[in-house]
Design an enzyme around this catalytic site. Structure first.
Site, mmCIF file in Angstrom:
data_model
loop_
_atom_site.group_PDB
_atom_site.id
_atom_site.type_symbol
_atom_site.label_atom_id
_atom_site.label_comp_id
_atom_site.label_asym_id
_atom_site.label_seq_id
_atom_site.Cartn_x
_atom_site.Cartn_y
_atom_site.Cartn_z
ATOM 1 N N GLU A 138 -2.277 -13.092 -12.155
ATOM 2 C CA GLU A 138 -3.281 -11.993 -12.295
ATOM 3 C C GLU A 138 -3.757 -12.006 -13.867
ATOM 4 O O GLU A 138 -4.873 -11.850 -14.056
ATOM 5 C CB GLU A 138 -2.337 -10.666 -12.084
ATOM 6 C CG GLU A 138 -2.243 -10.190 -10.583
ATOM 7 C CD GLU A 138 -1.945 -8.732 -10.347
ATOM 8 O OE1 GLU A 138 -2.422 -7.890 -11.115
ATOM 9 O OE2 GLU A 138 -0.972 -8.632 -9.715
ATOM 10 N N HIS A 171 -5.555 -3.346 -5.576
ATOM 11 C CA HIS A 171 -4.502 -3.764 -4.651
ATOM 12 C C HIS A 171 -4.445 -2.984 -3.350
ATOM 13 O O HIS A 171 -3.418 -3.442 -2.696
ATOM 14 C CB HIS A 171 -3.229 -2.950 -5.333
ATOM 15 C CG HIS A 171 -2.833 -3.335 -6.369
ATOM 16 N ND1 HIS A 171 -3.415 -3.265 -7.773
ATOM 17 C CD2 HIS A 171 -1.564 -4.205 -6.688
ATOM 18 C CE1 HIS A 171 -2.436 -3.800 -8.653
ATOM 19 N NE2 HIS A 171 -1.490 -4.398 -8.159
#
Length: 287
Positions: A138, A171
């Protein structure tokens, strides 16, 4: 030579979301039959990194890519004074949150070390991948390109709020994957799921502060991200304590902003990629 790279945040975030959401929702469909493709899983979490590589190789020059590599391997960018905070802030904040919840009648057993990982129920290897590898992947994208792309357009406070909102929404697919920690939040109470999304905002402020105070070191923020993941899994903390944790982190984030008003509310970051590739970015570049 003092040349600025022309960042393209819209293209970057569109690519990052597309790669993650396509693979993430494919995982959600697969999970209904009890199956999960490790390829789709990695591609989903690599969305920010893959998007960064695409944008860097299509729109940026060699100097920009050199700057990116430097911020990964050059540990000299890291200010050692911040390491204790990076390593111990979130575990300590978790303990404080548990103690507060105990004071309000929650079970003291929360202070026990967790017996199992809860990222994906019953899947230890998959949980470890998400706890250790995923934060690194990420951050190679978010700090490799995403946050800077916003900081080139806005001041640090707006950058952190916008990025925190985008990172939170990013998410979303995991809330539809059967067996995931996030889907269990909805099952316990919708407020716990909302807390997950809200808690990302103050965390983004703190992480961006650390990022720019450490000459845009990707490695430092990846370490902080890994620590954040393990802090959430370290103890048998219930969701009440994790809601309190959001409040504790928010208080710290607000304190950081208040103490560094000029840093956060200056017009926008002045990112000189060529200079940073040679010597890193100092605080003087933001004043």
């Amino acid at each position: 030579m003092n040349k600025k790279h022309q960042y393209r945040p819209i293209i970057y975030f569109a690519l990052a979301f597309a790669i993650t959401w396509i693979n993430g929702f494919l995982l959600a469909i697969q999970s209904q039959s009890g199956d999960k493709s490790i390829i789709n899983l990695l591609l989903a979490y690599m969305g920010p990194f893959i998007a960064a590589l695409i944008v860097m190789y299509v729109f940026a020059d060699k100097t920009f890519r050199s700057d990116f590599r430097k911020r990964i391997y050059d540990l000299r960018l890291i200010n050692k004074n911040y390491l204790p905070f990076v390593l111990f802030f979130l575990p300590l904040a978790m303990v404080i949150s548990i103690l507060i919840s105990i004071a309000f009648g929650q079970p003291a057993e929360q202070l026990r070390f967790a017996e199992e990982l809860k990222v994906f129920e019953g899947e230890v290897i998959l949980s470890m991948i998400i706890l250790v590898l995923v934060p690194v992947l990420e951050e190679l994208g978010w700090r490799g390109y995403g946050v800077d792309s916003l900081a080139s357009k806005f001041n640090l406070f707006k950058t952190s709020i916008i990025f925190g909102a985008l990172w939170s929404i990013w998410h979303l697919p995991v809330f539809f994957i059967k067996g995931s920690y996030q889907i269990s939040l909805w099952e316990q109470h919708p407020l716990f799921a909302i807390n997950f999304f809200v808690g990302i905002l103050p965390l983004a402020i703190i992480m961006n502060y650390l990022y720019y105070m450490n000459q845009r070191s990707i490695t430092l923020i990846a370490l902080f991200h890994v620590t954040a993941n393990f802090s959430a899994e370290l103890f048998e903390a219930n969701q009440i304590s994790k809601c309190i944790l959001t409040l504790v982190v928010t208080v710290v984030a607000v304190a950081i902003v208040i103490r560094n008003k000029r840093f956060f509310f200056k017009d926008k970051m002045n990112l000189h990629i060529i200079d940073s590739a040679r010597k890193g970015i100092s605080m003087n570049d933001y004043e």
